[in-house]
Design a protein around this motif. Structure first.
Motif, short mmCIF file in Angstrom:
data_model
loop_
_atom_site.label_atom_id
_atom_site.label_comp_id
_atom_site.label_asym_id
_atom_site.label_seq_id
_atom_site.Cartn_x
_atom_site.Cartn_y
_atom_site.Cartn_z
N ASP A 198 40.03 42.53 47.79
CA ASP A 198 38.61 42.87 47.85
C ASP A 198 37.87 42.52 46.55
O ASP A 198 36.76 42.99 46.33
N ARG A 199 38.47 41.67 45.71
CA ARG A 199 37.85 41.27 44.46
C ARG A 199 37.89 39.74 44.35
O ARG A 199 38.77 39.17 43.72
N PHE A 239 35.16 31.50 45.52
CA PHE A 239 36.29 30.75 46.05
C PHE A 239 36.80 31.40 47.33
O PHE A 239 36.93 32.62 47.41
N LYS A 240 37.10 30.58 48.30
CA LYS A 240 37.65 31.07 49.56
C LYS A 240 39.05 31.61 49.33
O LYS A 240 39.86 31.03 48.61
N ARG A 241 39.32 32.74 49.94
CA ARG A 241 40.64 33.33 49.80
C ARG A 241 41.59 32.68 50.79
O ARG A 241 41.33 32.61 51.98
N ASP A 242 42.73 32.19 50.27
CA ASP A 242 43.74 31.60 51.14
C ASP A 242 45.12 32.03 50.63
O ASP A 242 45.24 32.93 49.79
N LEU A 243 46.16 31.40 51.13
CA LEU A 243 47.50 31.82 50.74
C LEU A 243 47.75 31.67 49.25
O LEU A 243 48.50 32.43 48.65
N LEU A 244 47.12 30.67 48.64
CA LEU A 244 47.29 30.48 47.20
C LEU A 244 46.78 31.67 46.41
O LEU A 244 47.22 31.94 45.31
N SER A 245 45.84 32.40 46.99
CA SER A 245 45.24 33.54 46.29
C SER A 245 46.19 34.71 46.15
O SER A 245 45.88 35.69 45.48
N LEU A 246 47.35 34.62 46.78
CA LEU A 246 48.32 35.71 46.67
C LEU A 246 49.16 35.57 45.41
O LEU A 246 49.94 36.46 45.09
N LEU A 283 36.94 45.17 58.37
CA LEU A 283 35.72 44.42 58.70
C LEU A 283 35.09 43.85 57.44
O LEU A 283 34.57 42.73 57.44
N ALA A 284 35.14 44.62 56.35
CA ALA A 284 34.51 44.16 55.10
C ALA A 284 35.25 42.96 54.52
O ALA A 284 34.64 42.07 53.94
N ILE A 285 36.58 42.92 54.70
CA ILE A 285 37.35 41.83 54.14
C ILE A 285 36.98 40.52 54.79
O ILE A 285 36.92 39.47 54.16
N SER A 286 36.69 40.54 56.08
CA SER A 286 36.48 39.31 56.83
C SER A 286 35.16 38.63 56.50
O SER A 286 34.97 37.47 56.80
N ASN A 340 33.78 42.67 46.77
CA ASN A 340 33.42 42.00 48.03
C ASN A 340 32.24 42.66 48.73
O ASN A 340 31.80 42.19 49.78
N GLN A 341 31.69 43.73 48.15
CA GLN A 341 30.45 44.31 48.68
C GLN A 341 29.22 43.81 47.92
O GLN A 341 28.10 44.23 48.19
#
Length: 624
Positions: A305-306, A269-276, A20-23, A254-255
């Motif tokens: 979470d960072r 920055f929004k997390r997307d596939l590039l963030s991997l 839930l926290a990740i979302s 992320n808290q």
């Protein structure tokens, strides 16, 4: 990070909360009628006297702020894109009055609320000590060093509780433990301590390392109170121990409220596939880098979470610059280390370091990039385009050259040559002797004893070189008593608890009778060299003369005004080497008084030297 996460013990309930926290935002730190601001205080007489105050409340986008305090006025104010935030720029004159005052918030003629802001008088006795080649740094992860106050192991309003059985959990080390160990550090021979971050990190997992701040203006209560930390830093400095604190800019937890409810979506920055992807440490250095690569690199999250912060956002830059000024003015360290410098945007670093140098001309500002080439590494020290003001730089290239140089399987000229070649590149630095920091190991690298294949003789070879070559040596706590750890297994295994830091520890570095023979021998070897360094600062700040490696032998000389230090390494794993004193006919007086630093034996002149296999000889030379 991935390997470390694999070691974490998480039950199904915590895992559900984590998902839930990740979302996105999972809880609110502020009720509808509660207001907060950052920063909450500033100092009279600072050059940085136009302070951006970020105020959070309920629907402040159309609200207005007012102050009534001597010497303070509002330069500018405007609502953020997030309607719950208001930016207010205070102008604080040098004649302002110290004390607390209210920033009153109204909407039209209707009062909305107030936040309190405090002005303090600056102290006049803050003089950071210079960091030079005569110094040696002891790196400490507070949670893993010593638990001086078990009462703060578990804090009711912080998620993670103490669990020493979990390599990635909170273990309970704190600032009181550090205070208690001050004399141990001094006796060992270190004169500088470096603390990993002290931020509040109220993360669901991995909160022990504090590299994921959930507040930029609070310390983590599991380490101690603000006053506890301030007093301990002052205690260290009063006892001739320099203090370096670590600051994190490129990410947050992320808290953190700036992730849960950012003033502007552009802050994070929004997390997307590039963030991997794994960040590329070269992209900011590359003068030919495509904007697409720079953009992608900036947005990469370190882990799920960072989140990565947008260091080009104007308001976020001010927020972060002000937060480090707050830390320096509050805790008054000798230096500030910028974590993972290569992940911070160069324009931000230029602004940050210039503000720090302007406010604190004698403050040591340490860059810690990841680079394996001296040319790339030197960018962070003196890039003229971005006008960095770093005073010191970690030496990734020499660390890379040293890592495998003395291993049992590396016994040839080719194994020594990368060290020789890397040091020959020092012309690219401003002052390598006094400004380059060489990590023997650190909080995210394989431990030195592990690099030495857990062989005491190899450990001495590594340690002997690192403590006698040019620059400022730096080691993670416990290296002196052979703590081991292999980085690919996870950071938690590198950051093992310091032996004796917890009541009931069977082995204690504070009581050498509990150590093994090998641990005592390693401690004595390390301490002998560290104390020699402290007693001979002119030599350690002096020059370096190195001889080209020949037949598995590498020799170099540290040169002081009245004394020299000759170091000879035989890197062959099977054969001794004979070295004639005449090899140094141009650099060493043949009639010098020669003292073996490690055992105290004295002779007149070098004569012929016999070096056993895989060994290091360290000789003090005094002119007749």
């Amino acid at each position: 990070m991935t390997s470390e996460l694999g070691k974490i013990k998480v039950n199904s309930i915590v895992f559900l909360v984590l998902l839930l926290a990740i979302s996105g935002p999972s809880w609110s730190q502020f009720s509808a009628n509660k207001m907060a601001c950052w920063p909450q205080e500033w100092w009279i007489g600072m050059k940085y006297n136009k302070v951006q105050v970020l105020i959070k409340g309920n629907n402040l986008s159309t609200a207005r702020a007012a102050v009534s305090h001597s010497g303070v006025s509002i330069n500018d104010q405007y609502g953020a894109k997030n309607k719950d935030y208001l930016f207010v720029e205070l102008d604080i004159t040098k004649n302002a009055s110290a004390g607390m005052f209210a920033i009153r918030i109204t909407r039209g003629n209707t009062p909305v609320g107030t936040v309190n802001f405090t002005l303090r008088n600056r102290t006049n006795n803050y003089f950071p000590s210079p960091l030079t080649g005569a110094d040696a740094i002891y790196q400490i992860v507070p949670d893993r060093f010593a638990n001086g106050n078990p009462d703060n192991d578990n804090i009711i309003d912080l998620f993670e509780k103490a669990d020493r059985s979990n390599p990635s959990g909170v273990h309970g080390g704190d600032i009181q433990g550090l205070s208690n160990a001050m004399n141990y550090i001094k006796d060992l021979g270190f004169n500088t301590v470096e603390f990993t971050p002290l931020y509040e990190s109220n993360q669901l997992i991995l909160s022990y390392d504090k590299f994921a701040p959930t507040s930029h203006f609070n310390v983590d209560k599991r380490i101690g109170s603000l006053n506890d930390i301030k007093n301990t830093i002052q205690q260290f400095r009063n006892n001739q121990l320099k203090v370096i604190i670590t600051q994190v800019f490129h990410k947050a937890g992320n808290q953190h409220v700036i992730f849960q409810s950012p003033p502007d979506p552009d802050w994070v920055f929004k997390r997307d596939l590039l963030s991997l992807e794994k960040p590329n440490p070269l992209v900011y250095v590359d003068p030919y880098a495509a904007q697409e690569d720079i953009d992608r690199h900036s947005k990469i999250w370190e882990s799920f979470d960072r989140p990565a912060l947008n260091l080009q956002n104007k308001e976020l830059k001010k927020y972060l610059v002000q937060h480090v000024l707050w830390w320096v003015e509050t805790f008054q360290p000798d230096g500030v280390k910028i974590d993972q410098t290569h992940l911070c945007h160069p324009e931000f670093l230029a602004q940050l370091t210039q503000v720090l140098r302007d406010e604190y001309p004698n403050l040591n500002i340490l860059a810690a990039p990841e680079a394996k080439d001296a040319g790339l590494n030197a960018y962070w020290q003196h890039d003229h385009k971005n006008k960095f003001q770093f005073t010191h730089l970690t030496d990734g290239p020499l660390k890379e050259a040293v890592n495998d140089a003395f291993a049992a399987y590396s016994d040839t000229h080719e194994a020594l040559f990368p060290i020789y070649q890397t040091l020959a590149s020092d012309h690219i630095y401003n002052d390598a002797i006094n400004q380059i920091i060489l990590n023997g190991d650190n909080h995210h690298s394989t431990r030195l004893f592990t690099l030495a294949e857990k062989d005491l003789a190899l450990f001495k070879l590594y340690m002997g070189f690192l403590l006698t070559t040019r620059g400022i040596p730096s080691f993670l706590y416990g290296t002196e008593v052979l703590l081991d750890g292999y980085a690919p297994e996870g950071n938690g295994f590198v950051r093992k608890d310091f032996p004796g830091g917890w009541t009931g520890d069977a082995i204690s570095a504070f009581d050498q009778s509990t150590l093994s023979q090998g641990q005592r021998e390693a401690w004595q070897f390390t301490s002998t060299l560290l104390n020699w360094r402290q007693n001979n600062p002119d030599v350690m700040q002096g020059g370096l003369i190195q001889l080209e490696p020949f037949e598995d032998v590498y020799a170099y000389i540290r040169v002081g005004p009245n004394k020299q230090l000759l170091v000879i390494i035989n890197n062959n794993s099977g054969e001794p080497r004979r070295l004639e004193g005449s090899k140094f006919q141009y650099t060493i007086d043949p009639k010098s008084k020669v003292t073996n630093v490690m055992n105290g034996e004295v002779s007149n002149g070098l004569g012929n030297l016999i070096l056993s296999h895989k060994s290091i000889l360290i000789l003090e030379l005094t002119a007749p």
